[in-house]
Motif scaffolding. Structure first.
Motif, PDB file in Angstrom:
ATOM      1  N   THR A   1       0.469  -1.409   0.231  1.00 17.28           N
ATOM      2  CA  THR A   1       0.320  -0.068   0.425  1.00 17.28           C
ATOM      3  C   THR A   1       0.661   1.371  -0.178  1.00 17.28           C
ATOM      4  N   THR A   2       0.717   2.068  -0.997  1.00 21.81           N
ATOM      5  CA  THR A   2       0.982   3.508  -0.829  1.00 21.81           C
ATOM      6  C   THR A   2      -0.013   4.764  -0.497  1.00 21.81           C
ATOM      7  N   TYR A   3       1.224   5.448   0.627  1.00 15.39           N
ATOM      8  CA  TYR A   3       0.305   6.593   0.648  1.00 15.39           C
ATOM      9  C   TYR A   3       0.745   7.971   0.903  1.00 15.39           C
ATOM     10  N   GLU A   4      -0.458   8.557   0.378  1.00 20.81           N
ATOM     11  CA  GLU A   4       0.428   9.867  -0.277  1.00 20.81           C
ATOM     12  C   GLU A   4      -0.785  11.092  -0.030  1.00 20.81           C
ATOM     13  N   CYS A  15      -6.552  13.920  -7.890  1.00 18.20           N
ATOM     14  CA  CYS A  15      -6.440  12.511  -7.873  1.00 18.20           C
ATOM     15  C   CYS A  15      -6.707  11.304  -8.303  1.00 18.20           C
TER      16      CYS A  15
END
Length: 271
Positions: A1-4, A15
């Motif tokens: 999982t990527t958090y931004e 986005c």
């Protein structure tokens, strides 16, 4: 999982929307292009394709970069946005083009249903005798103004519409070589209909104006040009014709209305 992390909720929402659009497939712009390619392969005339594209892009302009699915259930909303400033003929033609395009998109499985199928066209189309045209006196007044300005490209173009009864692009997009027999003949090439290709006999006064316009130009050069020296487009030709009417002091009409005027006058004269 990527958090931004985003600077604002609006940036985060954009986005998310962009990622969703990308996942949903073909864009409206790509779908319009594909539809025009199919019609071109079916043999539709170039001028007809220009009309199709103009109407679709006018209606779908804000959604061209969005996926086709983004217009689902928005048919009435999109149609309402093009009503202002257009005649009933104009916005109903746009709606007709949109229905046909969307029906094709359904066949491609890009849309679940045609969003324009249930949209009711507004206003009353103008038919036959009710359409705008010049009277005999107004035609003579416009003719006199054009003849008094022999070096004016707009005057030559407008006189061509009035004398020859041709469509907008049939005159505006001619090459120098189409002017034949020392200005006595004008060759009309492929047009929107098969019967459109023909040779028109030019009255002497108009022939002299066209020969003067063509002087010193290569045979494959455009006869009428825009301010950049490029071939005159339909839109600018229409503006030139309307400006000539305005300067001549007659009702400001389109080339199509001048074509209608010529047909009416010729019929009344027994042609």
């Amino acid at each position: 999982t990527t958090y931004e992390v985003f600077a604002s909720r609006a940036d985060a929402q954009k986005c998310y929307d962009d990622a969703t659009d990308e996942a949903q497939g073909i864009t409206v712009n790509a779908a319009v292009t594909a539809y025009l390619d199919v019609k071109r392969a079916q043999g539709r005339a170039p001028l007809t394709l220009v009309a199709y594209e103009g109407r679709l892009r006018t209606l779908l302009g804000d959604y061209l970069k969005r996926p086709v699915r983004a217009i689902q259930n928005r048919g009435a909303e999109l149609y309402a946005a093009v009503l202002d400033g257009r005649s009933a003929d104009g916005h109903q033609n746009i709606l007709t083009a949109a229905r046909l395009w969307a029906k094709w998109c359904v066949k491609q499985r890009w849309l679940r249903a045609n969003p324009f199928a249930e949209v009711e066209p507004l206003g009353q189309r103008v038919h036959g005798a009710d359409k705008a045209r010049l009277t005999v006196d107004e035609s003579r007044q416009l003719e006199a103004w054009c003849l008094a300005h022999p070096s004016d490209q707009a005057a030559a173009l407008t006189l061509g519409y009035l004398y020859l009864g041709s469509r907008n692009s049939e005159i505006a997009r001619r090459d120098v070589r189409d002017l034949d027999d020392n200005g006595r003949l004008l060759n009309i090439g492929k047009t929107k209909s098969r019967s459109g290709a023909r040779v028109l006999r030019i009255p002497d006064a108009l022939g002299d104006m066209l020969v003067a316009l063509a002087a010193g130009r290569a045979s494959d050069s455009p006869l009428f040009v825009d301010p950049r020296g490029k071939r005159l487009g339909r839109g600018r030709a229409r503006l030139l014709g309307r400006k000539a009417c305005e300067d001549a002091g007659v009702p400001v009409l389109s080339p199509q209305a001048l074509r209608r005027t010529q047909a009416t006058l010729a019929t009344e004269a027994g042609e």
